[in-house]
Design a protein around this motif. Structure first.
Motif, mmCIF file in Angstrom:
data_model
loop_
_atom_site.group_PDB
_atom_site.id
_atom_site.type_symbol
_atom_site.label_atom_id
_atom_site.label_comp_id
_atom_site.label_asym_id
_atom_site.label_seq_id
_atom_site.Cartn_x
_atom_site.Cartn_y
_atom_site.Cartn_z
ATOM 1 N N THR A 25 -8.113 6.840 7.849
ATOM 2 C CA THR A 25 -7.075 5.658 7.264
ATOM 3 C C THR A 25 -6.152 6.134 6.620
ATOM 4 O OG1 THR A 25 -9.158 4.377 7.067
ATOM 5 C CG2 THR A 25 -7.033 3.099 6.337
ATOM 6 N N PRO A 26 -4.719 5.569 6.880
ATOM 7 C CA PRO A 26 -3.610 5.872 6.250
ATOM 8 C C PRO A 26 -3.698 5.662 4.934
ATOM 9 C CG PRO A 26 -2.955 5.001 8.397
ATOM 10 C CD PRO A 26 -4.470 4.974 8.394
ATOM 11 N N LEU A 27 -3.120 6.547 3.913
ATOM 12 C CA LEU A 27 -3.170 6.270 2.694
ATOM 13 C C LEU A 27 -2.412 4.748 2.168
ATOM 14 C CD1 LEU A 27 -3.889 6.843 -0.404
ATOM 15 C CD2 LEU A 27 -1.743 8.181 -0.489
ATOM 16 N N LYS A 28 -1.203 4.653 2.977
ATOM 17 C CA LYS A 28 -0.402 3.438 2.355
ATOM 18 C C LYS A 28 -1.174 2.383 2.833
ATOM 19 C CE LYS A 28 2.497 4.167 6.487
ATOM 20 N NZ LYS A 28 4.034 4.157 6.740
ATOM 21 N N SER A 29 -2.216 2.174 3.615
ATOM 22 C CA SER A 29 -2.898 0.951 4.107
ATOM 23 C C SER A 29 -4.126 0.795 3.142
ATOM 24 C CB SER A 29 -3.358 0.720 5.573
ATOM 25 O OG SER A 29 -4.165 1.876 5.842
ATOM 26 N N LEU A 30 -4.302 1.801 2.015
ATOM 27 C CA LEU A 30 -5.368 1.591 1.346
ATOM 28 C C LEU A 30 -4.950 1.334 -0.368
ATOM 29 C CD1 LEU A 30 -7.919 4.604 2.400
ATOM 30 C CD2 LEU A 30 -8.200 2.164 2.855
ATOM 31 N N ALA A 31 -3.757 1.521 -0.359
ATOM 32 C CA ALA A 31 -3.207 1.421 -1.746
ATOM 33 C C ALA A 31 -1.778 1.165 -1.872
ATOM 34 C CB ALA A 31 -3.489 2.896 -2.419
ATOM 35 N N ASN A 32 -1.472 0.595 -3.186
ATOM 36 C CA ASN A 32 0.113 0.344 -3.469
ATOM 37 C C ASN A 32 0.481 1.766 -4.022
ATOM 38 O OD1 ASN A 32 2.239 -1.027 -4.084
ATOM 39 N ND2 ASN A 32 1.580 -2.203 -5.573
ATOM 40 N N ILE A 33 1.749 2.258 -3.504
ATOM 41 C CA ILE A 33 2.338 3.375 -4.067
ATOM 42 C C ILE A 33 3.623 2.859 -4.568
ATOM 43 C CG2 ILE A 33 3.299 5.666 -3.360
ATOM 44 C CD1 ILE A 33 1.578 5.484 -0.694
ATOM 45 N N ASN A 34 3.860 3.684 -5.772
ATOM 46 C CA ASN A 34 5.088 2.901 -6.508
ATOM 47 C C ASN A 34 5.703 4.508 -7.326
ATOM 48 O OD1 ASN A 34 4.583 0.241 -6.255
ATOM 49 N ND2 ASN A 34 3.047 0.580 -8.200
ATOM 50 N N THR A 35 6.800 4.284 -7.503
ATOM 51 C CA THR A 35 7.667 5.409 -8.091
ATOM 52 C C THR A 35 8.000 4.914 -9.498
ATOM 53 O OG1 THR A 35 9.492 4.857 -6.950
ATOM 54 C CG2 THR A 35 8.356 6.568 -6.054
ATOM 55 N N PRO A 36 7.111 5.131 -10.767
ATOM 56 C CA PRO A 36 7.696 4.533 -11.935
ATOM 57 C C PRO A 36 8.668 5.239 -12.473
ATOM 58 C CG PRO A 36 5.516 5.382 -11.926
ATOM 59 C CD PRO A 36 5.996 5.635 -10.755
ATOM 60 N N ASP A 37 8.894 6.569 -12.126
ATOM 61 C CA ASP A 37 10.117 7.548 -12.651
ATOM 62 C C ASP A 37 10.371 8.494 -11.486
ATOM 63 O OD1 ASP A 37 8.854 9.877 -13.218
ATOM 64 O OD2 ASP A 37 7.903 8.833 -15.165
ATOM 65 N N ALA A 38 11.530 9.233 -11.655
ATOM 66 C CA ALA A 38 12.033 10.157 -10.739
ATOM 67 C C ALA A 38 11.030 11.088 -10.293
ATOM 68 C CB ALA A 38 13.381 10.646 -11.140
ATOM 69 N N SER A 39 9.904 11.438 -11.395
ATOM 70 C CA SER A 39 9.089 12.646 -11.311
ATOM 71 C C SER A 39 7.597 12.212 -11.236
ATOM 72 C CB SER A 39 9.251 13.531 -12.076
ATOM 73 O OG SER A 39 8.859 13.137 -13.627
ATOM 74 N N THR A 40 7.170 10.803 -10.720
ATOM 75 C CA THR A 40 6.008 10.519 -10.740
ATOM 76 C C THR A 40 5.782 9.566 -9.632
ATOM 77 O OG1 THR A 40 5.998 10.664 -13.302
ATOM 78 C CG2 THR A 40 4.297 9.600 -12.288
ATOM 79 N N LEU A 41 4.546 9.759 -9.112
ATOM 80 C CA LEU A 41 4.061 8.752 -8.072
ATOM 81 C C LEU A 41 3.003 7.989 -8.521
ATOM 82 C CD1 LEU A 41 4.633 10.493 -4.564
ATOM 83 C CD2 LEU A 41 5.556 8.473 -5.321
ATOM 84 N N SER A 42 2.765 6.590 -8.364
ATOM 85 C CA SER A 42 1.670 5.909 -8.742
ATOM 86 C C SER A 42 0.720 5.474 -7.669
ATOM 87 C CB SER A 42 2.133 4.918 -10.020
ATOM 88 O OG SER A 42 1.071 3.980 -10.109
ATOM 89 N N ILE A 43 -0.498 5.769 -7.698
ATOM 90 C CA ILE A 43 -1.056 5.155 -6.400
ATOM 91 C C ILE A 43 -2.183 4.254 -6.989
ATOM 92 C CG2 ILE A 43 -2.627 5.571 -4.545
ATOM 93 C CD1 ILE A 43 -1.186 8.561 -4.667
#
Length: 173
Positions: A37-55
């Protein structure tokens, strides 16, 4: 031809540029209850700052499966899990790594050019067949082939421009 250019741009989006971008995870597939399953259909993906991804997974029980899929993927990032949210820290790229990413982008650009040329070949073959079957005249066939060639040149230039933009983006520190 437009679809080939768009596919090339999407491929460029999966290449890291030193800044956090949710499209880095577009190709990550998670084994969710036995099916990829594609990750984007299992979770909310955010970029809280320029060097971090939050899943943040929609289903908290899938955190370990998502973490495993990210670890096994070719993006080269190590996930940090706090039980509910997975964080990916994007380290700054070295100049050597940037050059590697430019080579990958170059490969994607060449694939895009080949796709555009394949569409050109199909169009020209169709016109030649119509000419051979006496559906259109030789002059009409030649004019149509020239139009297809000019369209090809235009779309190859679009792929080249997209590559130049991505190369500039990758090499910018």
């Amino acid at each position: 031809m437009a679809k080939a250019v768009e596919a090339t741009r999407r491929a460029f989006n999966t290449i890291r540029t030193g800044r956090a971008n949710a499209s880095l995870l577009d190709k990550v597939m998670v084994d969710y209850y036995g099916s990829p399953t594609p990750l984007k259909s299992l979770a909310n993906i955010n970029t809280p700052d320029a060097s971090t991804l939050s899943i943040q997974p929609f289903d908290p029980s899938s955190v370990s499966a998502i973490e495993k899929a990210i670890s096994l993927s070719d993006i080269g990032l190590t996930p940090n899990n706090d039980g509910k949210i997975i964080r990916l820290n994007i380290p700054p790229l070295t100049s050597e790594r940037r050059k590697e990413f430019v080579k990958v982008a170059s490969k994607y650009a060449e694939e895009g050019r080949v796709s555009v040329r394949n569409v050109r070949r199909e169009g020209i073959d169709r016109f030649r067949k119509q000419e051979k079957d006496s559906e259109i005249s030789e002059d009409e066939s030649r004019d149509l082939q020239e139009q297809v060639q000019s369209l090809t040149d235009k779309y190859v230039a679009l792929v080249d421009q997209a590559f130049a933009d991505k190369e500039k983006d990758i090499m910018t520190v």
